[in-house]
Design an enzyme around this catalytic site. Structure first.
Site, PDB file in Angstrom:
ATOM      1  N   TYR A  23     -12.494  -1.293  -8.540  1.00  0.00           N
ATOM      2  CA  TYR A  23     -12.938  -0.725  -9.811  1.00  0.00           C
ATOM      3  C   TYR A  23     -13.203  -1.797 -10.865  1.00  0.00           C
ATOM      4  O   TYR A  23     -12.650  -1.751 -11.954  1.00  0.00           O
ATOM      5  CB  TYR A  23     -11.899   0.276 -10.335  1.00  0.00           C
ATOM      6  CG  TYR A  23     -11.838   1.527  -9.492  1.00  0.00           C
ATOM      7  CD1 TYR A  23     -12.762   2.553  -9.702  1.00  0.00           C
ATOM      8  CD2 TYR A  23     -10.892   1.674  -8.485  1.00  0.00           C
ATOM      9  CE1 TYR A  23     -12.737   3.694  -8.919  1.00  0.00           C
ATOM     10  CE2 TYR A  23     -10.866   2.814  -7.694  1.00  0.00           C
ATOM     11  CZ  TYR A  23     -11.789   3.823  -7.922  1.00  0.00           C
ATOM     12  OH  TYR A  23     -11.757   4.948  -7.148  1.00  0.00           O
ATOM     13  N   TYR A 151      -6.112  12.912  -7.217  1.00  0.00           N
ATOM     14  CA  TYR A 151      -6.773  11.743  -6.634  1.00  0.00           C
ATOM     15  C   TYR A 151      -6.541  11.775  -5.134  1.00  0.00           C
ATOM     16  O   TYR A 151      -5.410  11.889  -4.679  1.00  0.00           O
ATOM     17  CB  TYR A 151      -6.249  10.419  -7.213  1.00  0.00           C
ATOM     18  CG  TYR A 151      -6.906   9.240  -6.535  1.00  0.00           C
ATOM     19  CD1 TYR A 151      -8.215   8.879  -6.864  1.00  0.00           C
ATOM     20  CD2 TYR A 151      -6.269   8.545  -5.522  1.00  0.00           C
ATOM     21  CE1 TYR A 151      -8.853   7.842  -6.194  1.00  0.00           C
ATOM     22  CE2 TYR A 151      -6.903   7.501  -4.852  1.00  0.00           C
ATOM     23  CZ  TYR A 151      -8.190   7.162  -5.197  1.00  0.00           C
ATOM     24  OH  TYR A 151      -8.833   6.140  -4.530  1.00  0.00           O
ATOM     25  N   ASP A 252      -1.494  16.180   0.353  1.00  0.00           N
ATOM     26  CA  ASP A 252      -1.793  14.749   0.358  1.00  0.00           C
ATOM     27  C   ASP A 252      -0.545  14.010  -0.129  1.00  0.00           C
ATOM     28  O   ASP A 252      -0.305  13.924  -1.333  1.00  0.00           O
ATOM     29  CB  ASP A 252      -3.012  14.472  -0.538  1.00  0.00           C
ATOM     30  CG  ASP A 252      -3.370  12.989  -0.579  1.00  0.00           C
ATOM     31  OD1 ASP A 252      -2.574  12.165  -0.073  1.00  0.00           O
ATOM     32  OD2 ASP A 252      -4.439  12.654  -1.124  1.00  0.00           O
ATOM     33  N   LYS A 281      -0.214   4.651   2.640  1.00  0.00           N
ATOM     34  CA  LYS A 281       0.423   3.692   1.729  1.00  0.00           C
ATOM     35  C   LYS A 281       1.721   3.045   2.246  1.00  0.00           C
ATOM     36  O   LYS A 281       1.662   1.985   2.838  1.00  0.00           O
ATOM     37  CB  LYS A 281       0.607   4.347   0.362  1.00  0.00           C
ATOM     38  CG  LYS A 281      -0.769   4.567  -0.294  1.00  0.00           C
ATOM     39  CD  LYS A 281      -0.718   4.635  -1.806  1.00  0.00           C
ATOM     40  CE  LYS A 281      -2.088   4.364  -2.398  1.00  0.00           C
ATOM     41  NZ  LYS A 281      -2.776   5.539  -2.920  1.00  0.00           N
TER      42      LYS A 281
HETATM   43  C1  LIG Z   1      -4.113   5.947  -2.539  1.00  0.00           C
HETATM   44  C2  LIG Z   1      -4.329   7.389  -2.250  1.00  0.00           C
HETATM   45  C3  LIG Z   1      -5.343   7.824  -1.376  1.00  0.00           C
HETATM   46  C4  LIG Z   1      -6.318   6.867  -0.744  1.00  0.00           C
HETATM   47  O1  LIG Z   1      -5.720   5.962   0.113  1.00  0.00           O
HETATM   48  P1  LIG Z   1      -6.519   4.596   0.505  1.00  0.00           P
HETATM   49  O2  LIG Z   1      -5.615   3.957   1.509  1.00  0.00           O
HETATM   50  O3  LIG Z   1      -6.635   3.817  -0.761  1.00  0.00           O
HETATM   51  O4  LIG Z   1      -7.820   4.999   1.065  1.00  0.00           O
HETATM   52  C5  LIG Z   1      -5.448   9.175  -1.145  1.00  0.00           C
HETATM   53  N1  LIG Z   1      -4.620  10.056  -1.713  1.00  0.00           N
HETATM   54  C6  LIG Z   1      -3.617   9.672  -2.547  1.00  0.00           C
HETATM   55  C7  LIG Z   1      -2.706  10.709  -3.127  1.00  0.00           C
HETATM   56  C8  LIG Z   1      -3.445   8.336  -2.855  1.00  0.00           C
HETATM   57  O5  LIG Z   1      -2.495   7.952  -3.710  1.00  0.00           O
END
Ligand SMILES: *Cc1c(COP(=O)(O)O)cnc(C)c1O
Length: 432
Positions: A23, A151, A252, A281
């Site tokens: 970004y 997100y 997610d 992550k």
């Molecule tokens: C960071 C994140 C993503 C994306 O993961 P990347 O490994 O950066 O592609 C998706 N959903 C959530 C909730 C996140 O925090």
């Protein structure tokens, strides 16, 4: 120091002229700090300064940098084999990881798809939901519903369910699938939940369930879309709505998974199981990019009974053995540690350390949950000045919009955590 890691002035000039950072603008690039090493909760800069790490490199480095056990697992796997394709082959690192994930995740999630990154895990989850509805003879259920301030990643399907404003949907509108958006939950984590809070989501689902495959959301903590915490009761009600109207629930947990909110997975705060969960992550302790999407046996069987006869996805580096092996070790490290107590202690200490912020004129809100501490400012600050003043105080804290937040490695010491919160208080005291 190995030759490769020494950074020269020319290197930095090349970086500025040729390399995208996340970004960022290439015409007016914000400063970047060259890193020479990292160990435990410290990042060592090329000029010799050490920064206490408040970011865990975007939620991922939960055990700290340069961990002897993760290093050993990585080296051991490299000396065996770093990669083989996953089509037609399998290996112990993948089997070990999936065993752990099936054991650890909420009940019913027992089919694992391993992929490369969080965004891909979200793409996979969405694709599963669409194939599932198609296989049930409901191909018209191909849209998604979500909540604002979310997100979910930067690839296209993931982007389509990110917050339309912060995700700049206006730029991509021609190319993005149109999804349904309900307002973000308003009831705070420990607040009294009232049905009003979910009325609009319930209304959308009641009216449009015939075209909706799934509800996707970040359970309890909305991360990069605003660092907001909301009531687990909302999540429990969302689960009921999905059941009632034949929607899959996609959780997610890419940011919240592996203990960050004080529970192994944030869904546990509400005592619910989603139909599909996305993980990423922290899964490799921040060593390599790896993610996973788990679904229920019912979703998996239905998908495979459909027209394709299989799930239509297969990344080149699927289940990379090196990454899987490190993930196994990272999960074992977590389970062997008193992580619940550690996160609870972090929560208490961050709450105390950040409390003075709530008295500052520049601050709108201070909130802490598990290993996440957030200071929300009233106005968008001068990012560069803020970032520089934090670095000058010996901490790596990366503000984002009006948010100055920390989610340190779980192994952070009391003194290091105090350094982080004190630096935040001092820096924000200087703001008007
Ligand atoms: C960071 C994140 C993503 C994306 O993961 P990347 O490994 O950066 O592609 C998706 N959903 C959530 C909730 C996140 O925090």
């Amino acid at each position: 120091m190995p030759q490769e890691s020494r950074i020269t002035r020319e290197d930095l000039e090349f970086d500025r002229l040729h390399i995208w950072h996340p970004y960022s603008s290439v015409t007016d690039p914000p400063p970047v700090w060259p890193v020479a090493g990292a160990e435990g909760c410290r990042i060592r800069l090329a000029d010799g300064r050490e920064l206490v790490d408040g970011m865990a490199s975007w939620w991922s480095v939960i055990h700290g940098y340069n961990h002897p056990r993760l290093n050993r697992a990585a080296l051991d796997q490299i000396n065996g084999f770093s990669h083989v394709m996953f089509g037609g082959l399998t290996h112990k690192p993948a089997i070990g990881l999936c065993r752990r994930l099936v054991d650890l995740t909420p009940e019913g999630l027992d089919r694992v798809f391993i992929c490369d990154s969080g965004s891909v895990a979200v793409e996979v989850a969405i694709k599963m939901a669409l194939q599932y509805q198609h296989a049930r003879g409901r191909p018209e259920k191909h849209r998604l519903v979500t909540i604002r301030n979310g997100y979910h990643g930067d690839t296209f399907a993931a982007m389509s369910v990110c917050d339309p404003v912060t995700g700049m949907h206006s730029i991509f509108s021609g190319a993005l699938p149109k999804q349904f958006f309900a307002p973000a939950p308003q009831t705070p984590f420990s607040g009294d939940f009232h049905e009003d809070d979910i009325a609009e989501l319930a209304g959308i689902i009641a009216e449009h369930h015939g075209e909706i495959a799934a509800l996707i959301l970040e359970p309890v903590v909305q991360g990069a879309g605003g660092m907001r915490f909301y009531s687990p009761r909302y999540l429990a009600r969302a689960r009921e709505l999905c059941d009632r109207y034949g929607l899959l629930l996609i959780a997610d947990e890419i940011a919240t998974g592996f203990g960050r909110t004080g529970r192994m997975f944030a869904c546990e705060h509400a005592g619910i199981s989603p139909d599909i969960i996305c993980l990423g992550k922290a899964m490799t302790g921040g060593y390599l990019s790896l993610a996973a999407t788990l679904c229920t046996g019912e979703v998996a069987r239905t998908v495979c009974a459909g027209a394709a006869g299989c799930f239509m996805h297969g990344p080149t580096f699927m289940a990379n053995p090196l990454a899987c092996r490190i993930a196994c070790e990272s999960i074992d490290l977590l389970l062997e540690s008193p992580w619940q107590e550690k996160i609870a202690a972090m929560e208490e200490r961050m709450r105390a350390g950040l409390a003075p912020c709530s008295l500052l004129p520049a601050v709108k809100d201070v909130r802490v949950l598990g290993g996440i501490g957030v200071v929300e400012l009233a106005r968008t600050p001068d990012f560069r000045r803020l970032q520089e003043s934090l670095v000058d105080r010996g901490v790596w804290v990366r503000p984002f919009g009006r948010l100055v937040y920390i989610m340190p490695p779980y192994v952070i010491s009391d003194e290091e955590l105090d350094t982080l919160t004190a630096a935040m208080v001092e820096t924000l005291t200087g703001l008007d």
